[in-house]
Design a protein around this motif. Structure first.
Motif, PDB file in Angstrom:
ATOM      1  N   ASP A   1       0.835  -1.205   0.000  1.00 11.56           N
ATOM      2  CA  ASP A   1       0.000   0.000   0.000  1.00 11.56           C
ATOM      3  C   ASP A   1       0.869   1.255   0.000  1.00 11.56           C
ATOM      4  O   ASP A   1       0.591   2.228  -0.733  1.00 11.56           O
ATOM      5  N   ARG A   2       1.922   1.244   0.803  1.00 14.10           N
ATOM      6  CA  ARG A   2       2.800   2.420   0.854  1.00 14.10           C
ATOM      7  C   ARG A   2       3.497   2.654  -0.488  1.00 14.10           C
ATOM      8  O   ARG A   2       3.604   3.789  -0.947  1.00 14.10           O
ATOM      9  N   ILE A   3       3.968   1.578  -1.100  1.00 12.61           N
ATOM     10  CA  ILE A   3       4.640   1.720  -2.393  1.00 12.61           C
ATOM     11  C   ILE A   3       3.668   2.223  -3.448  1.00 12.61           C
ATOM     12  O   ILE A   3       4.012   3.073  -4.289  1.00 12.61           O
ATOM     13  N   ALA A   4       2.433   1.734  -3.429  1.00  9.69           N
ATOM     14  CA  ALA A   4       1.440   2.179  -4.407  1.00  9.69           C
ATOM     15  C   ALA A   4       1.144   3.666  -4.246  1.00  9.69           C
ATOM     16  O   ALA A   4       1.069   4.409  -5.233  1.00  9.69           O
ATOM     17  N   ILE A   5       0.987   4.126  -2.992  1.00  7.15           N
ATOM     18  CA  ILE A   5       0.732   5.553  -2.754  1.00  7.15           C
ATOM     19  C   ILE A   5       1.923   6.396  -3.203  1.00  7.15           C
ATOM     20  O   ILE A   5       1.768   7.461  -3.816  1.00  7.15           O
ATOM     21  N   LEU A   6       3.141   5.896  -2.916  1.00  5.26           N
ATOM     22  CA  LEU A   6       4.346   6.622  -3.318  1.00  5.26           C
ATOM     23  C   LEU A   6       4.440   6.733  -4.837  1.00  5.26           C
ATOM     24  O   LEU A   6       4.817   7.785  -5.376  1.00  5.26           O
ATOM     25  N   LEU A   7       4.084   5.676  -5.548  1.00  2.94           N
ATOM     26  CA  LEU A   7       4.126   5.712  -7.008  1.00  2.94           C
ATOM     27  C   LEU A   7       3.119   6.709  -7.571  1.00  2.94           C
ATOM     28  O   LEU A   7       3.403   7.404  -8.559  1.00  2.94           O
ATOM     29  N   VAL A   8       1.946   6.797  -6.939  1.00  2.00           N
ATOM     30  CA  VAL A   8       0.948   7.771  -7.393  1.00  2.00           C
ATOM     31  C   VAL A   8       1.467   9.190  -7.197  1.00  2.00           C
ATOM     32  O   VAL A   8       1.330  10.062  -8.071  1.00  2.00           O
ATOM     33  N   ILE A   9       2.091   9.438  -6.028  1.00  2.00           N
ATOM     34  CA  ILE A   9       2.646  10.778  -5.760  1.00  2.00           C
ATOM     35  C   ILE A   9       3.743  11.119  -6.772  1.00  2.00           C
ATOM     36  O   ILE A   9       3.798  12.226  -7.310  1.00  2.00           O
ATOM     37  N   LEU A  10       4.629  10.153  -7.049  1.00  2.00           N
ATOM     38  CA  LEU A  10       5.698  10.388  -8.020  1.00  2.00           C
ATOM     39  C   LEU A  10       5.142  10.645  -9.412  1.00  2.00           C
ATOM     40  O   LEU A  10       5.683  11.476 -10.165  1.00  2.00           O
ATOM     41  N   ALA A  11       4.050   9.954  -9.767  1.00  2.00           N
ATOM     42  CA  ALA A  11       3.434  10.178 -11.068  1.00  2.00           C
ATOM     43  C   ALA A  11       2.914  11.610 -11.183  1.00  2.00           C
ATOM     44  O   ALA A  11       3.090  12.265 -12.225  1.00  2.00           O
ATOM     45  N   VAL A  12       2.288  12.109 -10.122  1.00  2.00           N
ATOM     46  CA  VAL A  12       1.786  13.487 -10.134  1.00  2.00           C
ATOM     47  C   VAL A  12       2.942  14.473 -10.227  1.00  2.00           C
ATOM     48  O   VAL A  12       2.897  15.458 -10.985  1.00  2.00           O
ATOM     49  N   VAL A  13       4.003  14.215  -9.459  1.00  2.00           N
ATOM     50  CA  VAL A  13       5.160  15.113  -9.472  1.00  2.00           C
ATOM     51  C   VAL A  13       5.790  15.157 -10.857  1.00  2.00           C
ATOM     52  O   VAL A  13       6.090  16.234 -11.400  1.00  2.00           O
ATOM     53  N   PHE A  14       6.013  13.996 -11.476  1.00  2.00           N
ATOM     54  CA  PHE A  14       6.629  13.963 -12.800  1.00  2.00           C
ATOM     55  C   PHE A  14       5.718  14.580 -13.862  1.00  2.00           C
ATOM     56  O   PHE A  14       6.207  15.064 -14.891  1.00  2.00           O
ATOM     57  N   ALA A  15       4.414  14.560 -13.623  1.00  2.00           N
ATOM     58  CA  ALA A  15       3.486  15.104 -14.609  1.00  2.00           C
ATOM     59  C   ALA A  15       3.443  16.629 -14.578  1.00  2.00           C
ATOM     60  O   ALA A  15       3.242  17.255 -15.629  1.00  2.00           O
TER      61      ALA A  15
ATOM     62  N   VAL B   1       5.678  18.887 -12.436  1.00  2.00           N
ATOM     63  CA  VAL B   1       6.900  19.621 -12.075  1.00  2.00           C
ATOM     64  C   VAL B   1       7.874  19.564 -13.251  1.00  2.00           C
ATOM     65  O   VAL B   1       8.097  18.489 -13.821  1.00  2.00           O
ATOM     66  N   PRO B   2       8.459  20.703 -13.642  1.00  2.00           N
ATOM     67  CA  PRO B   2       9.438  20.694 -14.742  1.00  2.00           C
ATOM     68  C   PRO B   2      10.613  19.767 -14.454  1.00  2.00           C
ATOM     69  O   PRO B   2      11.019  19.582 -13.303  1.00  2.00           O
ATOM     70  N   VAL B   3      11.167  19.193 -15.520  1.00  2.00           N
ATOM     71  CA  VAL B   3      12.223  18.196 -15.375  1.00  2.00           C
ATOM     72  C   VAL B   3      13.464  18.787 -14.720  1.00  2.00           C
ATOM     73  O   VAL B   3      14.123  18.141 -13.907  1.00  2.00           O
ATOM     74  N   GLN B   4      13.802  20.053 -15.051  1.00  2.00           N
ATOM     75  CA  GLN B   4      15.022  20.624 -14.513  1.00  2.00           C
ATOM     76  C   GLN B   4      14.959  20.758 -12.989  1.00  2.00           C
ATOM     77  O   GLN B   4      15.975  20.601 -12.300  1.00  2.00           O
ATOM     78  N   TYR B   5      13.769  21.000 -12.444  1.00  2.00           N
ATOM     79  CA  TYR B   5      13.642  21.076 -10.995  1.00  2.00           C
ATOM     80  C   TYR B   5      13.768  19.691 -10.356  1.00  2.00           C
ATOM     81  O   TYR B   5      14.305  19.550  -9.248  1.00  2.00           O
ATOM     82  N   LEU B   6      13.271  18.679 -11.045  1.00  2.00           N
ATOM     83  CA  LEU B   6      13.431  17.323 -10.520  1.00  2.00           C
ATOM     84  C   LEU B   6      14.904  16.914 -10.512  1.00  2.00           C
ATOM     85  O   LEU B   6      15.384  16.280  -9.560  1.00  2.00           O
ATOM     86  N   ILE B   7      15.637  17.271 -11.578  1.00  2.00           N
ATOM     87  CA  ILE B   7      17.062  16.969 -11.618  1.00  2.00           C
ATOM     88  C   ILE B   7      17.792  17.714 -10.501  1.00  2.00           C
ATOM     89  O   ILE B   7      18.669  17.145  -9.825  1.00  2.00           O
ATOM     90  N   LEU B   8      17.445  18.978 -10.311  1.00  2.00           N
ATOM     91  CA  LEU B   8      18.085  19.762  -9.251  1.00  2.00           C
ATOM     92  C   LEU B   8      17.781  19.179  -7.875  1.00  2.00           C
ATOM     93  O   LEU B   8      18.664  19.099  -7.006  1.00  2.00           O
ATOM     94  N   LEU B   9      16.538  18.748  -7.666  1.00  2.00           N
ATOM     95  CA  LEU B   9      16.169  18.146  -6.392  1.00  2.00           C
ATOM     96  C   LEU B   9      16.940  16.855  -6.140  1.00  2.00           C
ATOM     97  O   LEU B   9      17.434  16.622  -5.022  1.00  2.00           O
ATOM     98  N   ALA B  10      17.053  16.007  -7.161  1.00  2.00           N
ATOM     99  CA  ALA B  10      17.810  14.766  -7.003  1.00  2.00           C
ATOM    100  C   ALA B  10      19.284  15.053  -6.722  1.00  2.00           C
ATOM    101  O   ALA B  10      19.921  14.374  -5.903  1.00  2.00           O
ATOM    102  N   PHE B  11      19.848  16.061  -7.391  1.00  2.00           N
ATOM    103  CA  PHE B  11      21.250  16.408  -7.141  1.00  2.00           C
ATOM    104  C   PHE B  11      21.435  16.920  -5.717  1.00  2.00           C
ATOM    105  O   PHE B  11      22.400  16.551  -5.026  1.00  2.00           O
ATOM    106  N   TYR B  12      20.532  17.784  -5.261  1.00  2.00           N
ATOM    107  CA  TYR B  12      20.642  18.297  -3.891  1.00  2.00           C
ATOM    108  C   TYR B  12      20.584  17.168  -2.867  1.00  2.00           C
ATOM    109  O   TYR B  12      21.345  17.144  -1.896  1.00  2.00           O
TER     110      TYR B  12
END
Length: 688
Positions: A617-631, A633-644
């Protein structure tokens, strides 16, 4: 482009065999008159002798032959070496075209002598060459052999003629003596007769061959030299047969052979044929086997060619099997039609017969670059694809309608008619039947691959590919030179070669560890500016440009200088036992790594199938949140967040919190069960 001169007149073609044999080498009254004709002043005595023989064979006076030549080749200047050689080729090609209509011409010593004289005359054709009539001490050079031999299709192929000459002259200083040439043709004649007999014997009927399928080689019939077929741990003796479509293995029973098992070479079944090790009960002991694998069989089949010394028997079968496989690959690649397919397979078959003749006469096995098999050569040569392209263009001249006799076809069209010369050669030697393709025997004109006075595109492609052999062999020599033994030594070399990358990675790790906060902060700000400023798309191109500039500078700075050796500090010496222990340790580490990977995948499987519902259940909820974020949020901010997140993990401000988060994730992952695995042993049904 005129190929092998013009066809002989229809009246001379329809002479009965008795008249033809008399006109070939026996003197008649007309021949005596012709032999007393004045020799041509621009030719050497030997060339005049050859032209006189061609005149007798063609039943045309030399003046008429010269007139025909001048008419068809008006651009060749007289009083020149080129003119003399071209005229000699013109007469020789026409005479060979007529002489090779007899099925037994290879057995005639006069034919063998005359063809050798043609080569000698080509080496010295003009009047300036003071050559006397041939004696046993005269030798032929490479170019003469390459210009005359391919005109008789059975003797040589224009693709492999240079390699054939190298094989025949290996022990004579690159000069061909008549005794060697005569021995080769006599061996070739025996091989061709044997192939014709095999295809009309009971061996062919037992295999139930398809229409147009011919036997090229059989091995394993001698009880003391059987062929063993190995599948898994089982093996049994038998005989192996190669045709122009497949391999057949017949296991040896009580006095008889069992039903043949077919191993396809024609259809596209992802076949793999390569040398391999084999032995009793599946042991890999002897390097004397050929492995065959395709999508039509469940596991590889190994054919072991028993031999007391060496592996020449296996190497021979490996080469000829690959030749048929490559020929069919060539057919599929260029989508050849009926007559084109016949010609391609016949060319491969003739190459195998020549290879067999050389093997039996001289016990010689050429290397990949010196092979006598044209499709094998195209696969091994650098740039061999140009040979295949030129050959496909040559075969594109063939027309399926050329087998039909057209009474309204003009004489000019008849002269331009192209027919499968290699296939017709097999027909003339009674290896295949001319009736299978519906050709009219009276219309057969053997037009070869050599051209009078010029080099055709196929020859040019072969020469161009052979020019790259020296560079390829030199490059391979450097590869063989830098190969070293020992795991430690190879690891040391790899570490030195990857030193710039390893050092760059270590420097990034030091920056990410925040041991020097000022440098780490500057790097963090710089990367943030690059990401937010949209400069990420220029990073990779900039690296490529930098490397290209560095290579260009080295190109001009080191021009003409040999490359300096790369200095490697050798590791401490280890004896064989220590190296085995190191290898065992490395294998253990690799096994542990593979086990960890399997556990990771099995835990993922458990999460996907909800073996632990709360975690799923936790993994499924996390995947839904990540799907919304990737849909959104601009890619450059996601790259910057991962780098930070990765770069500041060791930062003093968040080191403690990061360690706690990682520890909780490890504990959570540790509590995930792995999906169960059950190993099922396959049924052992491999015993015969």
């Amino acid at each position: 482009m005129d190929t092998i001169g013009s066809p002989v007149s229809a009246s001379s073609i329809k002479k009965d065999s008795l008249t033809f044999l008399k006109s070939l080498f026996n003197s008649t009254e007309d021949d005596v008159v012709d032999s007393q004709a004045a020799p041509l002043p621009f030719l050497s005595p030997l060339a005049n002798s050859v032209i006189s023989s061609c005149s007798k064979i063609l039943q045309k006076p030399t003046e008429e032959l010269q007139h025909c030549f001048d008419t068809e080749h008006p651009n060749i200047m007289k009083e020149s070496l080129v003119y003399a050689r071209s005229f000699l080729e013109f007469c020789s090609y026409q005479a060979l075209n007529l002489m090779t209509r007899r099925p037994d011409y290879l057995a005639d010593k006069n034919f063998r002598r005359l063809t050798f004289d043609m080569m000698l005359a080509w080496d010295g054709p003009s009047a300036e060459n003071e050559l006397n009539i041939v004696d046993e001490d005269k030798t032929v050079g490479l170019e003469a052999f390459a210009r005359i031999a391919p005109a008789c299709t059975v003797i040589a192929d224009v693709i492999t003629v240079h390699n054939l000459f190298d094989v025949l002259t290996m022990s004579s200083g690159h000069k061909l003596h008549f005794l060697i040439y005569d021995k080769y043709l006599r061996s070739l004649e025996k091989v061709i007769k044997s192939a014709a007999n095999v295809n009309t014997s009971s061996s062919a009927s037992n295999l139930q061959l398809a229409e147009g399928e011919i036997i090229l080689e059989i091995d394993g019939t001698v009880p003391t030299q059987p062929i063993f077929q190995h599948i898994g741990i089982s093996g049994w003796p038998g005989r192996l047969t190669l045709t122009n479509n497949a391999m057949y293995f017949e296991s040896m029973g009580v006095g008889l052979y069992d039903k043949a098992v077919k191993f396809e070479l024609a259809a596209d079944m992802k076949q793999v044929i390569k040398p391999d090790l084999t032995g009793p009960l599946g042991a890999r002991l002897y390097d004397k086997a050929v492995m065959y694998k395709s999508t039509s069989i469940t596991e590889p089949v190994y054919f072991e060619f028993t031999e007391f010394k060496g592996s020449s028997r296996r190497d021979y079968w490996l080469d000829i099997s690959l030749e048929i496989l490559y020929a069919h690959k060539f057919i599929r690649m260029y989508n050849l039609k009926k007559f084109q397919q016949l010609e391609a397979l016949a060319r491969a078959a003739l190459g195998i017969l020549r290879y067999r003749a050389v093997k039996e006469a001289f016990q010689n096995f050429p290397s990949n670059y010196k092979t006598l098999l044209c499709f094998n050569l195209a696969e091994s040569l650098p740039g061999g694809y140009t040979i295949l392209q030129a050959l496909s263009s040559r075969l594109s001249l063939l027309d399926d309608s050329s087998s039909q006799h057209d009474s309204v076809r003009s004489p000019r069209a008849n002269r331009q008619l192209r027919q499968p010369i290699s296939y017709l050669t097999l027909c003339r030697h009674k290896i295949v039947s001319i009736d299978e393709v519906g050709m009219d025997k009276e219309e057969m004109q053997q037009i070869g691959d050599v051209c009078v006075g010029e080099i055709n595109p196929l020859e040019m492609a072969v020469k161009q590919s052979k020019q790259d052999i020296g560079r390829a062999e030199a490059a391979q020599a450097t590869v063989d030179q830098v190969k070293v033994e020992g795991i430690d030594t190879n690891i040391a070399i790899m570490q030195e070669l990857l030193f710039p990358l390893i050092e760059s990675f270590n420097h990034l790790q030091r920056l990410a560890s925040w041991e020097e906060p000022s440098k780490s902060t500057v790097f963090l700000v710089l990367v943030t500016y690059v990401i937010l400023g949209g400069w990420m798309k220029y990073v990779l191109p900039s690296i490529f440009i930098f490397v290209a500039i560095m290579m260009g500078c080295n190109r001009f700075a080191n021009y003409g200088k040999p490359l300096e050796a790369f200095n490697i500090t050798a590791p401490p010496y280890r004896n064989a036992v220590e190296q085995l222990l190191a290898l065992q340790e490395a294998i253990s580490e690799l096994e542990a790594l593979i086990q960890a990977g399997n556990i990771f995948l099995l835990k993922i499987r458990a999460l996907l199938f909800a073996a632990l519902p709360q975690a799923t259940d936790r993994i499924a909820i996390l995947l839904v949140i990540l799907a919304v974020v990737f849909a959104f949020v601009p890619v450059q901010y996601l790259i910057l967040l991962a780098f930070y997140e990765a770069y500041t993990r060791e930062m003093p401000l968040r080191k403690d919190s990061s360690d706690q988060v990682l520890r909780r994730m490890r504990e959570w992952w540790y509590n995930i069960p792995a999906a169960p695995v059950q190993l099922i042993k396959p049924d052992d049904k491999k015993t015969k």
